[in-house]
Scaffold this motif. Structure first.
Motif, PDB file in Angstrom:
ATOM      1  N   UNK A 155      -9.002   1.145 -38.171  1.00  0.00           N
ATOM      2  CA  UNK A 155     -10.373   1.212 -38.687  1.00  0.00           C
ATOM      3  C   UNK A 155     -11.320   0.220 -38.015  1.00  0.00           C
ATOM      4  N   UNK A 156     -10.783  -0.696 -37.234  1.00  0.00           N
ATOM      5  CA  UNK A 156     -11.616  -1.743 -36.635  1.00  0.00           C
ATOM      6  C   UNK A 156     -12.506  -1.223 -35.534  1.00  0.00           C
ATOM      7  N   UNK A 157     -13.809  -1.444 -35.654  1.00  0.00           N
ATOM      8  CA  UNK A 157     -14.791  -1.040 -34.650  1.00  0.00           C
ATOM      9  C   UNK A 157     -15.485  -2.247 -34.022  1.00  0.00           C
ATOM     10  N   UNK A 158     -15.577  -3.348 -34.763  1.00  0.00           N
ATOM     11  CA  UNK A 158     -16.238  -4.562 -34.283  1.00  0.00           C
ATOM     12  C   UNK A 158     -15.306  -5.757 -34.443  1.00  0.00           C
ATOM     13  N   UNK A 159     -15.376  -6.648 -33.486  1.00  0.00           N
ATOM     14  CA  UNK A 159     -14.590  -7.883 -33.515  1.00  0.00           C
ATOM     15  C   UNK A 159     -15.571  -9.060 -33.493  1.00  0.00           C
ATOM     16  N   UNK A 160     -15.378  -9.986 -34.428  1.00  0.00           N
ATOM     17  CA  UNK A 160     -16.149 -11.230 -34.395  1.00  0.00           C
ATOM     18  C   UNK A 160     -15.191 -12.334 -33.947  1.00  0.00           C
ATOM     19  N   UNK A 161     -15.637 -13.105 -32.987  1.00  0.00           N
ATOM     20  CA  UNK A 161     -14.856 -14.247 -32.524  1.00  0.00           C
ATOM     21  C   UNK A 161     -15.709 -15.495 -32.704  1.00  0.00           C
ATOM     22  N   UNK A 162     -15.083 -16.535 -33.254  1.00  0.00           N
ATOM     23  CA  UNK A 162     -15.766 -17.790 -33.526  1.00  0.00           C
ATOM     24  C   UNK A 162     -14.899 -18.937 -33.039  1.00  0.00           C
ATOM     25  N   UNK A 163     -15.475 -19.886 -32.299  1.00  0.00           N
ATOM     26  CA  UNK A 163     -14.690 -21.032 -31.854  1.00  0.00           C
ATOM     27  C   UNK A 163     -15.534 -22.290 -31.769  1.00  0.00           C
ATOM     28  N   UNK A 164     -14.814 -23.421 -31.699  1.00  0.00           N
ATOM     29  CA  UNK A 164     -15.455 -24.727 -31.536  1.00  0.00           C
ATOM     30  C   UNK A 164     -14.618 -25.532 -30.547  1.00  0.00           C
ATOM     31  N   UNK A 165     -15.283 -26.197 -29.627  1.00  0.00           N
ATOM     32  CA  UNK A 165     -14.597 -26.969 -28.589  1.00  0.00           C
ATOM     33  C   UNK A 165     -15.046 -28.429 -28.618  1.00  0.00           C
ATOM     34  N   UNK A 166     -14.199 -29.300 -28.076  1.00  0.00           N
ATOM     35  CA  UNK A 166     -14.565 -30.711 -27.891  1.00  0.00           C
ATOM     36  C   UNK A 166     -13.771 -31.258 -26.723  1.00  0.00           C
ATOM     37  N   UNK A 167     -14.243 -32.342 -26.173  1.00  0.00           N
ATOM     38  CA  UNK A 167     -13.555 -33.021 -25.062  1.00  0.00           C
ATOM     39  C   UNK A 167     -13.557 -34.514 -25.316  1.00  0.00           C
ATOM     40  N   UNK A 168     -12.705 -35.209 -24.585  1.00  0.00           N
ATOM     41  CA  UNK A 168     -12.664 -36.659 -24.655  1.00  0.00           C
ATOM     42  C   UNK A 168     -13.620 -37.221 -23.603  1.00  0.00           C
ATOM     43  N   UNK A 169     -14.482 -38.123 -24.034  1.00  0.00           N
ATOM     44  CA  UNK A 169     -15.438 -38.767 -23.128  1.00  0.00           C
ATOM     45  C   UNK A 169     -15.301 -40.271 -23.273  1.00  0.00           C
ATOM     46  N   UNK A 170     -14.925 -40.922 -22.197  1.00  0.00           N
ATOM     47  CA  UNK A 170     -14.779 -42.375 -22.169  1.00  0.00           C
ATOM     48  C   UNK A 170     -13.864 -42.866 -23.285  1.00  0.00           C
ATOM     49  N   UNK A 171     -12.754 -42.151 -23.475  1.00  0.00           N
ATOM     50  CA  UNK A 171     -11.740 -42.578 -24.429  1.00  0.00           C
ATOM     51  C   UNK A 171     -11.963 -42.158 -25.863  1.00  0.00           C
ATOM     52  N   UNK A 172     -13.043 -41.448 -26.161  1.00  0.00           N
ATOM     53  CA  UNK A 172     -13.314 -40.995 -27.523  1.00  0.00           C
ATOM     54  C   UNK A 172     -13.504 -39.486 -27.531  1.00  0.00           C
ATOM     55  N   UNK A 173     -12.928 -38.819 -28.556  1.00  0.00           N
ATOM     56  CA  UNK A 173     -13.145 -37.388 -28.701  1.00  0.00           C
ATOM     57  C   UNK A 173     -14.548 -37.174 -29.228  1.00  0.00           C
ATOM     58  N   UNK A 174     -15.274 -36.324 -28.536  1.00  0.00           N
ATOM     59  CA  UNK A 174     -16.663 -36.071 -28.897  1.00  0.00           C
ATOM     60  C   UNK A 174     -16.836 -34.577 -29.159  1.00  0.00           C
ATOM     61  N   UNK A 175     -17.506 -34.230 -30.238  1.00  0.00           N
ATOM     62  CA  UNK A 175     -17.853 -32.838 -30.453  1.00  0.00           C
ATOM     63  C   UNK A 175     -18.968 -32.521 -29.481  1.00  0.00           C
TER      64      UNK A 175
END
Length: 169
Positions: free
Chosen positions: A132-152
């Motif tokens: 029955x699926x006609x549409x797919x919703x995809x949602x994500x969130x990413x982050x990286x480490x910058x100068x030793x701290x994880x930053x959103x």
């Protein structure tokens, strides 16, 4: 020059050097954060374009889970997108081809499935049945480490993708 004048000069010079050092460190962090944001945003846009092209070309949705979707891409060829939370990666797999990591540094990713495209008023019928699926919703969130701290480095990215080759039920 007297000793008092020398101490005042050293004190003023130290304050000026501390201010310059603080400005340098703040600027360095800001440039690093900006570079992370631009890199993640560019990667997210490329992934979104790739997924949209692939899903719209697909023939049928074969399997659905909140972290994995599988499509019949062309005849006996299957296309799948799988999110691995431990590795923080979204992997694209096509039958007979090498797996490809599309998105790295991904903190969360979730698929949702709907029976149809949004109707007037924004209502959509959810489903868990791939037939029955006609549409797919995809949602994500990413982050990286910058100068030793994880930053959103990016806000939540999401898209609603319609499987064009599948009739509306």
């Amino acid at each position: 020059m007297t000793l008092v004048e020398m101490l005042v000069a050293i004190g003023v010079g130290s304050v000026v050097l501390m201010i310059v050092g603080t400005v340098f460190m703040t600027s360095n962090r800001m440039f690093s954060d900006l570079g992370n944001y631009v890199g993640i945003d560019r990667a997210s846009q490329e992934v979104l374009e790739r997924m949209t092209r692939d899903i719209r070309k697909s023939q049928n949705l074969v399997s659905f889970a909140t972290n994995r979707i599988v499509f019949n891409f062309d005849g006996t060829t299957n296309l799948s997108y799988t999110y691995y939370p431990g590795a923080r990666q979204l992997i694209r797999s096509i039958t007979g081809q090498e797996d490809k990591c599309l998105l790295a540094d991904c903190d969360s990713l979730q698929f949702a499935m709907y029976k149809n495209a949004p109707l007037p008023g924004g209502t959509m019928g959810t489903t868990t049945d791939p037939a029955q699926g006609k549409c797919i919703r995809v949602t994500w969130k990413c982050s990286r480490t910058a100068l030793g701290q994880t930053r959103d480095s990016e806000t939540v990215e999401q898209a609603l993708i319609v499987i064009r080759n599948k009739p509306i039920l």
